[in-house]
Design a protein around this motif. Sequence first.
Motif, PDB file in Angstrom:
ATOM      1  N   THR A  10       0.823  -1.095   0.020  1.00 25.32           N
ATOM      2  CA  THR A  10      -0.210   0.157  -0.008  1.00 25.32           C
ATOM      3  C   THR A  10       0.778   1.250   0.277  1.00 25.32           C
ATOM      4  O   THR A  10       0.576   2.278  -0.675  1.00 25.32           O
ATOM      5  CB  THR A  10      -1.080   0.112   1.149  1.00 25.32           C
ATOM      6  OG1 THR A  10      -1.626  -1.177   1.358  1.00 25.32           O
ATOM      7  CG2 THR A  10      -1.916   0.979   1.127  1.00 25.32           C
TER       8      THR A  10
ATOM      9  N   MET B 152       2.049   1.864  -3.599  1.00 29.41           N
ATOM     10  CA  MET B 152       1.070   2.623  -4.281  1.00 29.41           C
ATOM     11  C   MET B 152       0.649   4.077  -4.307  1.00 29.41           C
ATOM     12  O   MET B 152       0.306   4.844  -4.865  1.00 29.41           O
ATOM     13  CB  MET B 152      -0.206   1.778  -4.137  1.00 29.41           C
ATOM     14  CG  MET B 152      -0.249   0.389  -4.701  1.00 29.41           C
ATOM     15  SD  MET B 152      -1.751  -0.632  -4.594  1.00 29.41           S
ATOM     16  CE  MET B 152      -2.577   0.116  -6.144  1.00 29.41           C
TER      17      MET B 152
ATOM     18  N   ASN C 116      -5.081  -1.720   1.254  1.00 24.83           N
ATOM     19  CA  ASN C 116      -5.817  -0.591   0.598  1.00 24.83           C
ATOM     20  C   ASN C 116      -7.243  -0.644   1.012  1.00 24.83           C
ATOM     21  O   ASN C 116      -7.846   0.778   0.648  1.00 24.83           O
ATOM     22  CB  ASN C 116      -5.832  -1.308  -0.907  1.00 24.83           C
ATOM     23  CG  ASN C 116      -4.652  -1.153  -1.810  1.00 24.83           C
ATOM     24  OD1 ASN C 116      -4.232  -0.172  -2.057  1.00 24.83           O
ATOM     25  ND2 ASN C 116      -3.758  -2.265  -1.763  1.00 24.83           N
TER      26      ASN C 116
ATOM     27  N   SER D 116       1.841  -1.334  -9.479  1.00 28.37           N
ATOM     28  CA  SER D 116       2.186  -1.217  -7.987  1.00 28.37           C
ATOM     29  C   SER D 116       2.463   0.167  -7.464  1.00 28.37           C
ATOM     30  O   SER D 116       2.456   0.770  -6.489  1.00 28.37           O
ATOM     31  CB  SER D 116       3.305  -2.292  -7.626  1.00 28.37           C
ATOM     32  OG  SER D 116       4.519  -1.636  -8.266  1.00 28.37           O
TER      33      SER D 116
ATOM     34  N   GLY E 289      -1.609   3.767  -9.690  1.00 26.12           N
ATOM     35  CA  GLY E 289      -2.484   4.220  -8.537  1.00 26.12           C
ATOM     36  C   GLY E 289      -2.002   5.889  -8.477  1.00 26.12           C
ATOM     37  O   GLY E 289      -2.837   6.665  -8.187  1.00 26.12           O
TER      38      GLY E 289
ATOM     39  N   ILE F 299      -7.416   5.206  -4.987  1.00 23.36           N
ATOM     40  CA  ILE F 299      -6.131   4.330  -5.093  1.00 23.36           C
ATOM     41  C   ILE F 299      -6.537   3.074  -4.270  1.00 23.36           C
ATOM     42  O   ILE F 299      -6.244   1.974  -4.884  1.00 23.36           O
ATOM     43  CB  ILE F 299      -5.083   5.444  -4.338  1.00 23.36           C
ATOM     44  CG1 ILE F 299      -5.061   6.277  -5.023  1.00 23.36           C
ATOM     45  CG2 ILE F 299      -3.866   4.166  -4.338  1.00 23.36           C
ATOM     46  CD1 ILE F 299      -3.500   7.274  -4.768  1.00 23.36           C
TER      47      ILE F 299
ATOM     48  N   GLY G  46      -6.459  -0.690  -5.947  1.00 24.89           N
ATOM     49  CA  GLY G  46      -5.501  -1.550  -4.922  1.00 24.89           C
ATOM     50  C   GLY G  46      -6.075  -3.162  -4.555  1.00 24.89           C
ATOM     51  O   GLY G  46      -5.767  -4.016  -4.720  1.00 24.89           O
TER      52      GLY G  46
END
Length: 461
Positions: A25, A28, A152, A269, A273, A289, A293
């Motif tokens: 996360t 991203m 996410n 990855s 995003g 985002i 994800g």
Amino acid sequence: MADWRLINVLVLGIGFMFIFSAFQTCSMVEQTVITDARDAPNSTFTGNGYTSLATIYVVFAAANWIAPSVVALCGPKWSMVLGGFLYLLFIASFLYPMTWALYVGSVLVGIGAAVLWTAQGSFLTLNSDAETVGRNSGIFWALLQSSLLIGNLFSYFELRGATTISDSRRTVLFGVFSGACFLGVLSFVFLRKAPFTSSKEIQNVNISSSGIRTGPGEPNGTEVVNVMEDRPAGPVKALVQSFKLMATKNMLLLSVCFAYTGLELTFFSGVYGTSVSNTKILKDPDALIGICGMFIGAGEIIGGAAFGLLGKRTNRFGRDPIVLLGFLVHTVAFFLIFINIPDIAPIHKTEDVAYFYSVFPNEYVAVLCGFLLGFGDSTFNTQIYSILGFMYPDESAPAFALYKFMQSLAAAVAFFYSDVLMLKWQLLILQVMCVLGSFCFFIVEWGASHLHGPGMYTSID
């Protein structure tokens, strides 16, 4: 004895779930967070997210050659503790962004990634036998991929309604990420030494560097594979073996496919995003985002289950139909992203529409593309694991080292150009490499099928 092995596998998977819920996360949202920190009033921060991610993968590629020695010295358990701690340092550096800390952290997490994954493969091997390796690798895969959903989901609720990621919001975000990563590292401390395993129990076990089983399948449905040594080979020996293997025709062809997985890893990855977040015409783009994800993770889990855990059923016609499906899925995804996301979005915030002025960016299409990216990625990776284990049962270590090396190197290159190339050029590079990588995979697969006959397929089930 068997119970403790299963407990070890569960704790291992939970540890990775916590660490990668934080790290994936973080990757991203990194460029978005860094851009907002750089644009803040009186800010002296000059870091760049794409450069940071590129540095991670360059170091990761190089560190693959020293990681076996670290694992041999410290043992799998404490090597994972060390690797996870380096992830924690990187994530915690975002609590108070400093340019030098960003890049030092990027180097450290690259080293940590190589050590962590090498140790994980060794530890999972020691806790598996011929009967439990499929179950154990499936448990690990499911827990690992669930990290995309968990991390996410938190990101979505934390960033919902935000126009920028303020200092206070960033502190909460990365405070939670740091806490999750710490729990993952802490869980490794509770791993127990694997009970003694006889040679008869482990003679049919082989775990790749990512912990997923690979090996040649026989016509009668049984599988015969080799065991990873308890003490990993030294980096010099691995390097020599890898360069010898690299010179072969099949490995050169497969390297094109390896490189493609690195490029598309970079895209889903980090770049995708950021592009969604920068498309300000979308509704609540920063929170989007997190949703994208989650759907990338859903695609990975569904694809991994369909073509990995259930591989005996879905691979009955060979690996090439599955790679062809991945090619088609990614082609559709790239086209939809091309018509849905503005060309400048990977580089900076914009309120422009995409290529067709009559087509406005759509949240549902953005989420669908996330799912397609994750699903397509899983098809390529599961079949790469499968064909490497099938073709190189006696050289699995150098084969997988080359795979990780080429993938990481390509990912680093992609992160370097992601900050300067418009979206259409990035998508064009991906599409060209998707065609070339798929075609090269087909050539190797058809050659292997011709040599070994029909039915000689394996999977990571």
